[in-house]
Design a protein around this motif. Structure first.
Motif, mmCIF file in Angstrom:
data_model
loop_
_atom_site.group_PDB
_atom_site.id
_atom_site.type_symbol
_atom_site.label_atom_id
_atom_site.label_comp_id
_atom_site.label_asym_id
_atom_site.label_seq_id
_atom_site.Cartn_x
_atom_site.Cartn_y
_atom_site.Cartn_z
ATOM 1 N N ARG A 271 38.656 -20.166 -72.532
ATOM 2 C CA ARG A 271 40.392 -20.954 -72.583
ATOM 3 C C ARG A 271 41.432 -21.263 -73.498
ATOM 4 N N LEU A 272 39.869 -21.685 -74.393
ATOM 5 C CA LEU A 272 41.129 -22.459 -76.231
ATOM 6 C C LEU A 272 41.428 -21.137 -76.992
ATOM 7 N N SER A 273 40.369 -20.042 -76.548
ATOM 8 C CA SER A 273 40.268 -18.718 -77.383
ATOM 9 C C SER A 273 41.623 -17.658 -76.775
ATOM 10 N N SER A 288 36.993 -33.084 -70.550
ATOM 11 C CA SER A 288 38.123 -33.980 -70.572
ATOM 12 C C SER A 288 38.929 -33.902 -71.786
ATOM 13 N N PRO A 289 40.332 -33.992 -71.855
ATOM 14 C CA PRO A 289 41.039 -34.132 -73.152
ATOM 15 C C PRO A 289 40.131 -34.545 -74.648
ATOM 16 N N ALA A 290 39.919 -34.951 -74.813
ATOM 17 C CA ALA A 290 39.194 -35.581 -75.759
ATOM 18 C C ALA A 290 37.229 -35.056 -75.648
ATOM 19 N N GLN A 291 37.048 -34.746 -75.951
ATOM 20 C CA GLN A 291 36.234 -33.131 -75.132
ATOM 21 C C GLN A 291 36.420 -32.466 -75.407
ATOM 22 N N GLU A 294 36.955 -32.124 -79.019
ATOM 23 C CA GLU A 294 35.235 -31.796 -79.913
ATOM 24 C C GLU A 294 34.509 -30.360 -79.854
ATOM 25 N N LEU A 295 35.163 -29.734 -78.632
ATOM 26 C CA LEU A 295 34.775 -28.615 -78.142
ATOM 27 C C LEU A 295 35.403 -28.104 -79.552
ATOM 28 N N GLN A 296 36.365 -27.639 -79.500
ATOM 29 C CA GLN A 296 37.961 -27.261 -80.528
ATOM 30 C C GLN A 296 37.108 -27.116 -82.205
ATOM 31 N N ARG A 297 36.373 -28.700 -82.840
ATOM 32 C CA ARG A 297 36.093 -28.943 -83.728
ATOM 33 C C ARG A 297 34.646 -27.842 -83.907
#
Length: 314
Positions: A271-273, A288-291, A294-297
């Motif tokens: 989804r981020l891609s 979660s939004p925080a996770q 972190e996944l994006q990083r």
């Protein structure tokens, strides 16, 4: 039976769902088609990463059919397609027959649902599924289907049983099984590392004589996955460990925060891609939004590593 050989990283696609929670076959086709130029050694639809636990037989059938259609129409039409079959015996038999009807090349036999019988019963479970279609089968050693070396020797006597995939992490038992099956003379039998984020353990599994591994990460970030695979296949340990340190080690730390994230993070990364694969189905949960941050990083760090070392292109 024509032997099936797997050469390369093994691709486990996700099953996309639309906003109404239905299987989105158009997005699935785009997902599978976008990974085939990276030359996976096999495509495994409707398996663990594909949330087979949450699919009906009809949904799994449509997922397999779409995957087969995309693979056969691609520039790599001979890429093996291996469909999942497991759960209750009745469901597993239906899944096996559906996979054959839809043109799959083989089955990955997942564990039976809930109950765990004696070893003889687990062997009979595998044999019943193998007999339900003309497709060869790979045994998945995990959960309620944990095999002894003697049991695998018994199963290896059936030419339709062509592989063993370890998902337990018991390396001593895995070694014993690999040695016992090889002693039968089955030169066509293949061994797979099926642990979560298998890249982190594949160095050890290669030493056991299990050179193949599942890669859910390939579904999310094929360039990053192939940097690791290139180093692994070339025996470049320094480069392999650098890939683990840059991407896989932080990914595993995030994965271990929440049960089921071995699947949830892959869908979130897609989804981020920009690929709208939707959420996971219960009992899995989304990050979660925080996770997600972190996944994006982690993905950005992986992409930076690919840029540094000169990553593969399709």
């Amino acid at each position: 039976m024509t032997p099936i050989e797997f050469h390369g990283i093994l691709f486990f696609p996700v099953t996309p769902f639309d906003d109404a929670g239905r299987v989105d076959l158009d997005v699935l086709a785009a997902h599978v088609g976008s990974r085939l130029p990276f030359a996976p050694g096999g495509v495994f639809p409707a398996c663990g990463t594909g949330e087979i636990h949450a699919l009906s037989v009809a949904e799994a059938r449509s997922v397999v059919r779409t995957t087969v259609d995309v693979v056969r129409a691609s520039e790599r039409p001979g890429t093996p397609v291996v469909a999942g079959a497991g759960g209750s015996l009745g469901t597993a038999l239906e899944l096996a027959r559906a996979a054959q009807d839809e043109g799959a090349d083989a089955l990955l036999i997942l564990p039976p649902y809930l109950v765990q019988g004696p070893m003889a019963g687990t062997v009979t479970y595998v044999e019943a599924i193998a007999a339900a279609s003309d497709l060869p089968v790979i045994v998945y050693h995990r959960g309620g289907a944990r095999f002894t070396a003697d049991a695998m020797v018994q199963l290896a006597a059936n030419p339709k049983v062509i592989g063993f995939k370890d998902g337990t992490g018991d390396v001593g038992l895995a070694q014993e099984i690999a040695l016992a099956v090889r002693a039968t003379g089955r030169g066509d039998f293949q061994f797979f590392n099926g642990l979560l984020t298998a890249e982190l353990t594949q160095g050890a599994y290669r030493g056991l004589g299990m050179p193949l591994y599942s890669s859910a990460a390939f579904a999310m970030a094929p360039e990053i996955a192939l940097v690791h695979y290139r180093a692994y296949s070339e025996g470049d340990e320094e480069a392999r460990l650098a890939a683990l340190d840059a991407f896989y080690r932080p990914l595993v730390r995030l994965r271990d925060q929440t049960p089921g994230f071995g699947v949830s993070l892959i869908k979130a990364g897609l989804r981020l891609s920009g690929l709208p694969v939707g959420s996971v189905r219960p009992p899995l949960v989304d990050p979660s939004p925080a996770q997600l941050d972190e996944l994006q990083r982690i993905l950005e760090a992986g992409a930076a590593h690919v840029a540094r070392v000169g990553g593969p292109t399709p």
